[in-house]
Design a protein around this motif. Structure first.
Motif, PDB file in Angstrom:
ATOM      1  N   CYS A 155       0.810  -1.177   0.020  1.00 47.79           N
ATOM      2  CA  CYS A 155      -0.051   0.021  -0.073  1.00 47.79           C
ATOM      3  C   CYS A 155       0.724   1.446  -0.091  1.00 47.79           C
ATOM      4  O   CYS A 155       1.940   1.210   0.828  1.00 47.79           O
ATOM      5  N   SER A 157       0.288   3.921   1.235  1.00 47.34           N
ATOM      6  CA  SER A 157       0.044   4.806   2.175  1.00 47.34           C
ATOM      7  C   SER A 157       0.495   4.103   3.685  1.00 47.34           C
ATOM      8  O   SER A 157       1.229   4.875   4.577  1.00 47.34           O
ATOM      9  N   CYS A 158       0.217   2.934   3.929  1.00 50.28           N
ATOM     10  CA  CYS A 158       0.593   2.106   4.986  1.00 50.28           C
ATOM     11  C   CYS A 158       1.485   1.121   4.898  1.00 50.28           C
ATOM     12  O   CYS A 158       1.908   0.325   5.891  1.00 50.28           O
ATOM     13  N   CYS A 174      -4.380   0.133   0.217  1.00 52.43           N
ATOM     14  CA  CYS A 174      -5.047  -0.908   0.740  1.00 52.43           C
ATOM     15  C   CYS A 174      -6.481  -0.408   1.043  1.00 52.43           C
ATOM     16  O   CYS A 174      -6.917   0.739   1.121  1.00 52.43           O
ATOM     17  N   CYS A 177      -7.089   2.097   4.080  1.00 55.56           N
ATOM     18  CA  CYS A 177      -6.658   3.428   3.645  1.00 55.56           C
ATOM     19  C   CYS A 177      -7.580   4.079   2.849  1.00 55.56           C
ATOM     20  O   CYS A 177      -7.859   5.183   2.770  1.00 55.56           O
TER      21      CYS A 177
HETATM   22 ZN   LIG Z   1      -2.971   1.028   3.568  1.00 56.53          ZN
END
Ligand SMILES: [Zn+2]
Length: 214
Positions: A155, A157-158, A174, A177
Protein backbone atom coordinates in the motif's frame (compact mmCIF):
# COMPACT_ATOMS: atom_id res chain seq x y z
CA UNK A 1 7.01 -55.41 -7.67
CA UNK A 2 8.36 -54.08 -4.40
CA UNK A 3 7.31 -50.54 -3.57
CA UNK A 4 10.11 -48.62 -1.88
CA UNK A 5 9.51 -46.81 1.41
CA UNK A 6 10.06 -43.53 -0.39
CA UNK A 7 7.43 -44.26 -3.03
CA UNK A 8 4.99 -45.44 -0.35
CA UNK A 9 5.53 -42.30 1.68
CA UNK A 10 5.04 -40.11 -1.42
CA UNK A 11 1.85 -41.96 -2.30
CA UNK A 12 0.54 -41.55 1.25
CA UNK A 13 1.19 -37.81 1.15
CA UNK A 14 -0.65 -37.52 -2.17
CA UNK A 15 -3.49 -39.60 -0.73
CA UNK A 16 -3.90 -37.32 2.30
CA UNK A 17 -3.56 -34.22 0.13
CA UNK A 18 -6.32 -35.46 -2.18
CA UNK A 19 -8.63 -36.04 0.80
CA UNK A 20 -7.84 -32.60 2.15
CA UNK A 21 -8.59 -30.98 -1.19
CA UNK A 22 -11.84 -32.94 -1.53
CA UNK A 23 -12.90 -31.51 1.84
CA UNK A 24 -12.16 -28.03 0.45
CA UNK A 25 -14.39 -28.79 -2.55
CA UNK A 26 -11.52 -28.65 -5.02
CA UNK A 27 -12.19 -29.57 -8.63
CA UNK A 28 -11.09 -32.82 -10.14
CA UNK A 29 -8.43 -31.24 -12.37
CA UNK A 30 -7.05 -29.27 -9.41
CA UNK A 31 -6.66 -32.39 -7.26
CA UNK A 32 -5.01 -34.30 -10.11
CA UNK A 33 -2.56 -31.45 -10.78
CA UNK A 34 -1.32 -31.10 -7.19
CA UNK A 35 -1.38 -34.78 -6.12
CA UNK A 36 -0.22 -36.22 -9.48
CA UNK A 37 -3.00 -38.81 -9.14
CA UNK A 38 -5.02 -39.84 -12.18
CA UNK A 39 -8.66 -38.76 -12.55
CA UNK A 40 -9.75 -42.34 -12.02
CA UNK A 41 -7.83 -42.62 -8.77
CA UNK A 42 -9.29 -39.35 -7.43
CA UNK A 43 -12.81 -40.47 -8.37
CA UNK A 44 -12.29 -43.83 -6.60
CA UNK A 45 -10.88 -42.08 -3.57
CA UNK A 46 -13.83 -39.72 -3.50
CA UNK A 47 -16.31 -42.62 -3.68
CA UNK A 48 -14.70 -44.58 -0.84
CA UNK A 49 -14.41 -41.42 1.24
CA UNK A 50 -18.13 -40.69 0.78
CA UNK A 51 -19.02 -44.25 1.77
CA UNK A 52 -17.05 -43.82 5.00
CA UNK A 53 -18.42 -40.36 5.68
CA UNK A 54 -21.81 -40.27 3.93
CA UNK A 55 -22.78 -36.94 5.37
CA UNK A 56 -19.70 -35.28 3.97
CA UNK A 57 -20.09 -34.04 0.41
CA UNK A 58 -16.69 -34.69 -1.12
CA UNK A 59 -17.59 -35.27 -4.75
CA UNK A 60 -14.82 -33.65 -6.81
CA UNK A 61 -16.38 -30.72 -8.62
CA UNK A 62 -16.41 -30.76 -12.40
CA UNK A 63 -16.22 -27.93 -14.86
CA UNK A 64 -13.70 -25.18 -15.39
CA UNK A 65 -11.85 -23.50 -12.53
CA UNK A 66 -12.15 -19.72 -12.01
CA UNK A 67 -10.46 -17.77 -14.81
CA UNK A 68 -11.21 -14.13 -14.03
CA UNK A 69 -9.75 -11.84 -11.42
CA UNK A 70 -12.65 -9.36 -11.32
CA UNK A 71 -15.00 -11.51 -9.13
CA UNK A 72 -12.21 -11.80 -6.53
CA UNK A 73 -11.92 -8.02 -6.32
CA UNK A 74 -15.63 -7.22 -6.42
CA UNK A 75 -15.94 -5.96 -2.84
CA UNK A 76 -13.69 -4.36 -0.24
CA UNK A 77 -13.82 -7.42 2.02
CA UNK A 78 -12.91 -9.77 -0.83
CA UNK A 79 -10.02 -7.50 -1.78
CA UNK A 80 -8.80 -7.69 1.82
CA UNK A 81 -9.04 -11.48 1.80
CA UNK A 82 -7.27 -11.75 -1.54
CA UNK A 83 -4.43 -9.48 -0.42
CA UNK A 84 -3.97 -11.29 2.90
CA UNK A 85 -4.03 -14.76 1.33
CA UNK A 86 -1.70 -13.77 -1.50
CA UNK A 87 0.73 -12.34 1.06
CA UNK A 88 0.47 -15.49 3.18
CA UNK A 89 1.13 -17.70 0.15
CA UNK A 90 4.18 -15.60 -0.73
CA UNK A 91 5.55 -15.86 2.83
CA UNK A 92 5.00 -19.63 2.84
CA UNK A 93 6.90 -19.96 -0.44
CA UNK A 94 3.88 -21.15 -2.43
CA UNK A 95 4.04 -18.11 -4.70
CA UNK A 96 7.64 -17.69 -5.89
CA UNK A 97 9.40 -14.32 -5.72
CA UNK A 98 10.20 -14.34 -9.44
CA UNK A 99 7.54 -14.59 -12.13
CA UNK A 100 6.86 -18.15 -13.21
CA UNK A 101 5.57 -18.51 -16.74
CA UNK A 102 2.92 -21.18 -17.18
CA UNK A 103 2.62 -21.58 -13.40
CA UNK A 104 -0.51 -23.69 -13.87
CA UNK A 105 1.67 -26.44 -15.24
CA UNK A 106 4.95 -25.81 -13.43
CA UNK A 107 3.93 -24.87 -9.89
CA UNK A 108 1.78 -27.74 -8.58
CA UNK A 109 3.55 -30.31 -6.39
CA UNK A 110 2.57 -32.36 -3.37
CA UNK A 111 4.73 -30.24 -1.04
CA UNK A 112 3.27 -26.94 -2.27
CA UNK A 113 -0.22 -28.47 -2.31
CA UNK A 114 0.16 -29.29 1.39
CA UNK A 115 1.28 -25.73 2.09
CA UNK A 116 -1.61 -24.36 0.06
CA UNK A 117 -4.07 -26.33 2.19
CA UNK A 118 -2.31 -25.12 5.34
CA UNK A 119 -2.61 -21.50 4.17
CA UNK A 120 -6.31 -21.93 3.35
CA UNK A 121 -7.10 -23.71 6.64
CA UNK A 122 -5.09 -21.20 8.69
CA UNK A 123 -6.91 -18.33 7.00
CA UNK A 124 -10.30 -19.87 7.70
CA UNK A 125 -9.32 -20.24 11.37
CA UNK A 126 -8.44 -16.59 11.81
CA UNK A 127 -11.07 -15.13 9.44
CA UNK A 128 -14.27 -17.05 10.27
CA UNK A 129 -16.40 -15.36 7.63
CA UNK A 130 -13.84 -15.61 4.85
CA UNK A 131 -15.56 -16.12 1.51
CA UNK A 132 -12.72 -16.86 -0.85
CA UNK A 133 -13.08 -20.47 -2.00
CA UNK A 134 -10.24 -22.95 -2.34
CA UNK A 135 -10.58 -22.89 -6.13
CA UNK A 136 -10.39 -19.10 -6.12
CA UNK A 137 -7.24 -19.36 -4.01
CA UNK A 138 -5.68 -21.78 -6.53
CA UNK A 139 -6.54 -19.35 -9.34
CA UNK A 140 -5.07 -16.46 -7.32
CA UNK A 141 -1.81 -18.35 -6.68
CA UNK A 142 -1.36 -19.09 -10.39
CA UNK A 143 -2.29 -15.55 -11.42
CA UNK A 144 0.19 -13.91 -9.02
CA UNK A 145 2.93 -16.45 -9.80
CA UNK A 146 2.57 -15.80 -13.55
CA UNK A 147 2.40 -12.04 -12.90
CA UNK A 148 0.54 -11.06 -16.05
CA UNK A 149 -2.85 -9.98 -14.73
CA UNK A 150 -1.88 -9.08 -11.16
CA UNK A 151 0.94 -8.89 -8.65
CA UNK A 152 1.62 -8.35 -4.97
CA UNK A 153 2.66 -4.86 -3.89
CA UNK A 154 2.60 -2.67 -0.80
CA UNK A 155 0.00 0.00 0.00
CA UNK A 156 1.36 3.42 -1.00
CA UNK A 157 0.12 4.83 2.31
CA UNK A 158 0.59 2.23 5.09
CA UNK A 159 2.78 -0.47 3.43
CA UNK A 160 0.24 -3.25 3.98
CA UNK A 161 0.25 -6.04 1.39
CA UNK A 162 -2.15 -5.41 -1.50
CA UNK A 163 -3.00 -7.20 -4.72
CA UNK A 164 -2.58 -5.00 -7.77
CA UNK A 165 -4.87 -5.63 -10.72
CA UNK A 166 -2.77 -4.71 -13.76
CA UNK A 167 -5.88 -3.58 -15.66
CA UNK A 168 -6.93 -1.14 -12.94
CA UNK A 169 -5.83 2.49 -12.81
CA UNK A 170 -6.88 2.84 -9.17
CA UNK A 171 -4.34 4.23 -6.72
CA UNK A 172 -2.29 1.50 -5.08
CA UNK A 173 -3.68 1.71 -1.57
CA UNK A 174 -5.15 -0.94 0.73
CA UNK A 175 -8.86 -1.16 1.51
CA UNK A 176 -8.32 0.32 4.98
CA UNK A 177 -6.52 3.43 3.65
CA UNK A 178 -9.09 3.77 0.87
CA UNK A 179 -11.92 3.75 3.42
CA UNK A 180 -10.10 6.16 5.74
CA UNK A 181 -9.67 8.58 2.84
CA UNK A 182 -13.34 8.29 1.93
CA UNK A 183 -14.45 8.90 5.51
CA UNK A 184 -12.24 11.99 5.68
CA UNK A 185 -13.64 13.25 2.35
CA UNK A 186 -17.23 12.62 3.55
CA UNK A 187 -16.47 14.54 6.75
CA UNK A 188 -15.19 17.52 4.78
CA UNK A 189 -18.26 17.38 2.54
CA UNK A 190 -20.60 17.33 5.53
CA UNK A 191 -19.08 20.57 6.75
CA UNK A 192 -20.55 22.12 3.59
CA UNK A 193 -23.96 21.26 2.17
CA UNK A 194 -25.47 17.85 2.97
CA UNK A 195 -25.59 15.45 0.01
CA UNK A 196 -27.56 12.29 -0.79
CA UNK A 197 -24.62 10.48 -2.38
CA UNK A 198 -24.50 6.71 -1.94
CA UNK A 199 -21.26 4.98 -0.89
CA UNK A 200 -19.03 3.72 -3.71
CA UNK A 201 -18.98 0.22 -2.22
CA UNK A 202 -22.32 -1.57 -1.72
CA UNK A 203 -23.08 -2.33 1.90
CA UNK A 204 -22.40 -5.97 2.68
CA UNK A 205 -24.80 -8.28 4.52
CA UNK A 206 -24.45 -8.73 8.29
CA UNK A 207 -21.97 -11.41 9.25
CA UNK A 208 -19.71 -10.80 6.27
CA UNK A 209 -16.07 -10.07 6.93
CA UNK A 210 -15.60 -6.31 6.79
CA UNK A 211 -11.94 -5.59 7.48
CA UNK A 212 -8.89 -7.69 8.13
CA UNK A 213 -5.93 -7.06 10.40
CA UNK A 214 -6.84 -3.50 11.40
ZN1 LIG B 1 -2.90 1.11 3.49
Amino acid sequence: MRVSDQEYSRDQRSFHLALRMLRHEARLNTICAWTKFTEERVRNLSRSHRRQQPRHDSEPHRGPSPKRLAPLLATASLRSEVAALAGLCRVLGIIPEARLLNARKRLPSVTLGERLCEAFEFFQEIVPFARLTFEQLVFLVFAVAEGEMCSIDLCASCRAVILVDHLSLARRVCVHCQNAKRVAADGQRREGEPTMETPEEPLEPPGSQRRLFD
